[in-house]
Design an enzyme around this catalytic site. Sequence first.
Site, PDB file in Angstrom:
ATOM      1  CB  SER A  96      -0.965  -0.038   1.185  1.00  0.00           C
ATOM      2  OG  SER A  96      -2.006   0.897   1.041  1.00  0.00           O
ATOM      3  CG  ASP A 241      -4.618  -1.545   0.712  1.00  0.00           C
ATOM      4  OD1 ASP A 241      -3.750  -2.211   1.295  1.00  0.00           O
ATOM      5  OD2 ASP A 241      -4.673  -0.297   0.757  1.00  0.00           O
TER       6      ASP A 241
END
Length: 764
Positions: A96, A241
């Site tokens: 991320s 993510d």
Amino acid sequence: MKAASFHCLHKLLVPAVLALAAGSVLAAEPASMPTASGIEPPADQAAAATPQVAAGARPRICLVLSGGGARGAAHIGVLKVLEAMRIPVDCIAGTSMGSLVGGAYATGMAPAEMERLVGGLSTDRIFKERPPRQDLTIRRKQDDFTNLFTPEIGVQASGLLLPKGAVSGVQLETVLRQLAKVPGYRDFDQFPIPYRAVATDLVAGTPVVFSQGELANVMRASMSVPGAVAPAEYEGRLLVDGGLTDNLPVDVARRMGADIVIAVNLGTPLMRREELTSIIGVTGQMLNILTEQNVRASLASLRPTDVLIEPALGDFSATDFDHLPATIPIGEAAARKVADRLAPLALPPAQYAQLRARQQAVQPPDTRPVDEIRLAPLQRVNPDYATAVMETKPGQPVDQATLDQDMRRLFGTGDFEHVNYGILEEPGKRVLAVNAVEKSYGPDYLRFGLGLSSDFRGDAYFNLVGSYRRTWLNALGAEWRTDAQVGQTSSLISEFYQPLDTRQYFFIAPRIELERRPVNVFQGSTRIATYDLRRFDVALDAGSQFTKYGELRVGLQTGAEHATLSTGPESLSPGPGNIRRGAITGRLIFDQLDSVDFPRFGYAARFHIYGSQPGLGADQAYVKAQADGIYAHSFGDNTVSLAFKVGSNIGGKPLPRYDLFQWGGFLQQSGYATGQLLGGNLQFARLVYYNKLARQTLLQGVYAGFSLEAGRMGDPLVPGSPTGLLKSGSVFLALDSPLGPLYLAYGRAAAGTYSFYLFLGKPF
């Protein structure tokens, strides 16, 4: 995108995603990791065994950077300390936001340069995806003059559909390409520092580790927060993510051959009991707990020789992208706390300088022309139209900024769910591959809106609006749009817009219009009559779009109008109840404003002529012409705009009572009641100043300002109406809210009349 909206969407995940995250807690199943080009193969237990460092050899040090949204800027502070202490970094694994900072560092960007870059970032710059308004087609710009504010809702045979995320990631990728010093499809082991990024396969529920690919696209996949940023499609996979499955990828670093891991864990703060008051809060807390559990598994795998850095970020929000630099000193402080653990890893100054010189030796941008622009297969949109939107052309040098703008323009057409690009080197030619993904919830769309107004004297109005748009009905991009409104003014407009060429420069547009509205008649400041106006028209226009600059239309119009006197003396009757209409019409629009609601720069102008012709069925012959324009310029947070409106009959024949100019109200001769001025010709000029006081979580801006206005209404319908030069002004407080502009204003005329105004929506 508003920060609070991003925060809520980040927290609000459907049960399916929670189940996915729950499965990822047990994701110590490396055998289930997907394999594909650019994605690492499954790990085996041998790869995770404790490495043996040869005698006298320097240990291989790998930096592991966790996810954490806006908290991730703290990683930059850690890098600053590592450089100051001369700690070598031989490989990087990130998830991320950690994949962003790690990717930038791996491709040669220095921490100081990263700090300057994040200092210029904000929620708007990262997540506000609409391209600059000046670059939109004139047809899309016209939407801004309505009170529509909801997102598009897809209409298909299966029902109503919503977008997969609040934002598509187009603007985010523009920022990511600034972070990626090495463009194009690359082997990440060939970076100055070998690199890996982690995403999550939304279908399989397993981590995906990238070892090659287009870096900006990989970063975007790694930080596609479910519900907030649309999933990334990569080689047939739907990716979100990486924090859902491996937020602190220590295991990935081991597979890269790390002897020593420096792990930076940003943490996932849990909400307090008093914050758990809704399903959104409870759902978000569940996600935070699950993410923390996979982080704990990673922390448990750290060895005594590894170094753990945990910045004390407290309650700093993962969605606060407006204050990214604030976390950098926190990262520095956390790294210095473990300086005694890091110091033994330091290199001598000369050796470290040589290492960093190699790692920062980045090749200059490759501006070689491309031989071909190749779009991914499109089902609805004509590829020739898509390439015509782009300024990048085969045979011309490639410019990064122009390419980024091209992607925003393509996205701004309203036809695509996501767009990105890559450069392919094929035998004998260089190809710009554009991946423009058509909206999965299209091609038909619904939008809704609302307008409210009150003068605090008993007159309060509302208008509910809805728009249904069908797109790409044929290869030239035909569009059928219907707009309906109910309230103070009720109307229905349905137009079939048919381009005549691929570039959509020329078009024809048949339409029907129905409208019913009241027209109030004043004598002085006293309302003495009200007309009930009903109108039906059929029209056919032909014209040309000057791409993003403007549009010219000429057409024929025929119909009928029914005007009756609802209240008031018979002497003010508009004439026969049924009025036949027939006219030649013309309209010219120029629009280069950056915003309709609170313009800071640019200009716009409109010219309209209506030539009523008995030969086309009209009861009366007359020509009505009008023009208006605005110019805005800003100095910092201060904006000044100049505007005008003029209207008159042409040819000497007066306008009929049912087709006069109506004026008055906020910013339209403030101080007079809305619609108080009614006559045969109009001249008006206005100067407006406003200051942007603040940006708030749910608001684009909070403004305070004033206006100075002067005008004249000639040939008034009612004797005793205000005549001569009319001077007025206003002061106002305004909010740029998600529902549209909200104004609270006070207007006063030199004649002594005054009015208070409350508007939600367009006041003029």
